[in-house]
Design an enzyme around this catalytic site. Structure first.
Site, short mmCIF file in Angstrom:
data_model
loop_
_atom_site.label_atom_id
_atom_site.label_comp_id
_atom_site.label_asym_id
_atom_site.label_seq_id
_atom_site.Cartn_x
_atom_site.Cartn_y
_atom_site.Cartn_z
N TYR A 245 0.96 -1.41 -0.07
CA TYR A 245 -0.01 -0.08 0.02
C TYR A 245 0.88 1.07 -0.08
O TYR A 245 0.30 2.16 -0.47
CB TYR A 245 -1.07 -0.20 1.40
CG TYR A 245 -2.24 0.89 0.81
CD1 TYR A 245 -2.98 0.56 -0.22
CD2 TYR A 245 -2.48 2.09 1.81
CE1 TYR A 245 -4.27 1.38 -0.57
CE2 TYR A 245 -3.62 2.81 1.37
CZ TYR A 245 -4.56 2.38 0.39
OH TYR A 245 -5.46 3.20 0.11
N LYS A 252 -3.38 8.48 3.11
CA LYS A 252 -4.67 8.01 3.68
C LYS A 252 -4.75 8.78 4.91
O LYS A 252 -5.33 9.10 5.52
CB LYS A 252 -5.09 6.57 3.26
CG LYS A 252 -5.31 6.22 1.88
CD LYS A 252 -6.42 6.97 1.55
CE LYS A 252 -7.02 6.16 0.18
NZ LYS A 252 -7.99 6.91 -0.73
N1 LIG Z 1 -10.56 -0.59 -3.89
C1 LIG Z 1 -10.43 -0.77 -2.54
O1 LIG Z 1 -10.02 -1.80 -2.00
C2 LIG Z 1 -10.44 0.29 -1.88
C3 LIG Z 1 -10.40 0.13 -0.32
C4 LIG Z 1 -10.35 1.39 0.39
C5 LIG Z 1 -10.64 2.78 -0.10
N2 LIG Z 1 -10.68 2.69 -1.53
C6 LIG Z 1 -10.70 4.05 -1.83
O2 LIG Z 1 -11.95 4.29 -2.65
C7 LIG Z 1 -11.50 5.32 -3.49
C8 LIG Z 1 -12.41 4.95 -4.90
O3 LIG Z 1 -11.80 4.01 -5.55
P1 LIG Z 1 -12.09 2.74 -5.94
O4 LIG Z 1 -11.42 1.48 -5.65
O5 LIG Z 1 -13.50 2.65 -6.26
O6 LIG Z 1 -11.64 2.58 -7.71
P2 LIG Z 1 -12.15 3.33 -9.08
O7 LIG Z 1 -10.91 3.20 -9.93
O8 LIG Z 1 -13.36 3.06 -9.39
O9 LIG Z 1 -12.25 4.96 -8.64
C9 LIG Z 1 -11.16 5.82 -8.67
C10 LIG Z 1 -11.59 7.10 -9.08
O10 LIG Z 1 -10.59 7.99 -8.86
C11 LIG Z 1 -10.76 8.80 -10.21
N3 LIG Z 1 -9.58 9.69 -10.18
C12 LIG Z 1 -8.29 9.29 -10.37
N4 LIG Z 1 -7.36 10.52 -10.55
C13 LIG Z 1 -8.41 11.51 -10.78
C14 LIG Z 1 -8.12 12.85 -11.25
N5 LIG Z 1 -6.96 13.30 -11.49
N6 LIG Z 1 -9.25 13.76 -11.27
C15 LIG Z 1 -10.54 13.02 -11.15
N7 LIG Z 1 -10.77 11.94 -10.70
C16 LIG Z 1 -9.61 11.02 -10.68
C17 LIG Z 1 -10.87 7.88 -11.13
O11 LIG Z 1 -11.35 8.44 -12.27
C18 LIG Z 1 -11.93 6.89 -10.78
O12 LIG Z 1 -13.00 7.49 -10.86
C19 LIG Z 1 -10.06 5.78 -3.49
O13 LIG Z 1 -9.91 6.83 -2.65
C20 LIG Z 1 -9.41 4.51 -3.16
O14 LIG Z 1 -8.29 4.71 -2.63
C21 LIG Z 1 -10.35 1.70 -2.23
#
Ligand SMILES: NC(=O)c1ccc[n+]([C@@H]2O[C@H](COP(=O)([O-])OP(=O)(O)OC[C@H]3O[C@@H](n4cnc5c(N)ncnc54)[C@H](O)[C@@H]3O)[C@@H](O)[C@H]2O)c1
Length: 344
Positions: A245, A252
């Site tokens: 990570y 985060k």
């Molecule tokens: N997937 C997991 O296991 C997990 C767990 C905990 C937290 N998260 C967090 O959840 C959030 C969403 O991620 P996800 O897992 O749904 O993946 P995802 O890829 O579906 O979403 C990530 C989003 O970030 C956007 N993004 C990236 N760069 C950008 C920019 N310059 N301008 C605007 N948007 C931008 C992408 O377009 C995308 O829509 C993130 O903050 C991620 O760290 C994910």
């Protein structure tokens, strides 16, 4: 996978009819299959012919080939995906509330799970897409949500964030909730040790994954004159060293800390601020993390519930916190991880 519930159309299949028609409706798509006893038939979706058979063995064989074609079409269009269905709820707990959801890339996105839940509870939801490439995946989802505002937002593009909030101000004159569900780290920064991270990689990671939440809170504040709720997505790697990570854990940690400061500063105005910390989910962002499958296996094995979370689980829990009943809960990092974080 759910299958369409085909029913014979008696108006066509009356006494003496040669061809037989079957109809079904699924997620707003009208499906029709018409078959003849000698093995010919066609499939229409919303009145348009999309498949035809001419050489099936008989009527039954023609029907089964066309039924398969219909299912393939539904899968390809995402219409048959249970996860993309907007859940039907009786209680419109968030009726009259209006919110912005940033971070839908596709129907696996956590942001999509949130948007669906907010909509199901009766809220109106504005959504954004990263760029033209992402637009074609986001637009059909925005249609499912009946989103009145669908705008491009690349947080690196000067003025785009301001334009989204301007539009919300013009159209709604207020904002009740914001879901910030975006993060980014350049590969060379994310995949290396924290001790080796270069300045550029560090700044980009912090900028997109943390500062943008602070800036969105800044832009949301004047629109939340009667209070509101701001959400961002975090992960357990902020608290504990989680293999692979890396620098995202540092970002985060800063994000969760920002949540507490924002909650303190905006609390007097009735604006609540939360970090939501879901367990691992197989999304596009997650595919950038090496050995992610091992993380999923570990999460399931260690969590007291012995289950992985879904984007729907994250969505409904987040939407709950936007309800007035949760008005005295703020500054939290809420784990939606089956209790993983409490186990040694
Ligand atoms: N997937 C997991 O296991 C997990 C767990 C905990 C937290 N998260 C967090 O959840 C959030 C969403 O991620 P996800 O897992 O749904 O993946 P995802 O890829 O579906 O979403 C990530 C989003 O970030 C956007 N993004 C990236 N760069 C950008 C920019 N310059 N301008 C605007 N948007 C931008 C992408 O377009 C995308 O829509 C993130 O903050 C991620 O760290 C994910």
């Amino acid at each position: 996978m759910r299958k369409p519930n085909w029913k014979s159309n008696d108006k066509v299949a009356g006494k003496g009819a040669i061809t037989q028609q079957f109809v079904a409706t699924m997620r707003g798509e009208k499906l029709e299959i018409e078959v003849a006893p000698w093995g010919e038939g066609h499939l229409k979706i919303n009145g348009l012919e999309v498949a035809r058979v001419t050489d099936a063995k008989d009527r039954r064989d023609a029907f089964s080939q066309l039924e398969k074609a219909a299912e393939q079409h539904l899968t390809a269009s995402g219409a048959n995906k249970d996860s993309s269905a907007i859940p039907a709820v009786r209680a419109k707990l968030l009726e009259d509330k209006k919110g912005l959801v940033v971070g839908i890339a596709n129907d696996n996105s956590i942001a999509w799970g949130c948007a669906k839940a907010f909509r199901a509870f009766g809220a109106e939801v504005a959504v954004t897409y990263l760029n033209d490439k992402a637009k074609k995946y986001v637009e059909p989802l925005a249609r499912e949500l009946d989103s009145p505002i669908v705008m491009p937002l690349d947080v690196n593009a000067p003025g785009q964030m301001e334009a989204v909030f301007e539009r919300i101000k013009d159209e709604w004159g207020k904002l009740d909730f914001l879901v910030h569900s975006i993060a980014f780290s350049p590969k060379e920064a994310l995949h290396g040790r924290v001790v080796d991270v270069g300045r550029e990689g560090f700044l980009t990671t912090m900028d997109v994954s943390c500062w943008t939440f602070i800036r969105m809170a800044h832009l949301a504040e004047p629109l939340m004159r009667k209070g509101g709720t701001l959400f961002t997505m975090s992960y357990y790697g902020s608290q504990m060293v989680v293999k692979n990570y890396n620098i995202m854990g540092v970002a985060k940690a800063a994000l969760e800390c920002a949540v507490r400061y924002l909650a303190a500063e905006l609390g007097p105005k009735g604006i609540r601020v939360h970090a939501i910390s879901p367990g691992p989910l197989a999304t596009r962002a997650a595919s950038g993390i090496p050995e992610f499958d091992a993380l999923l296996d570990k999460a399931q094995a260690k969590a007291p519930t012995k289950s992985l979370v879904s984007i729907e689980d994250v969505g409904v829990a987040t939407a709950f916190l936007a309800h007035d009943a949760a008005k005295l809960i703020t500054g939290e990092t809420l784990y939606i991880d089956g209790g993983y974080h409490i186990i040694d």
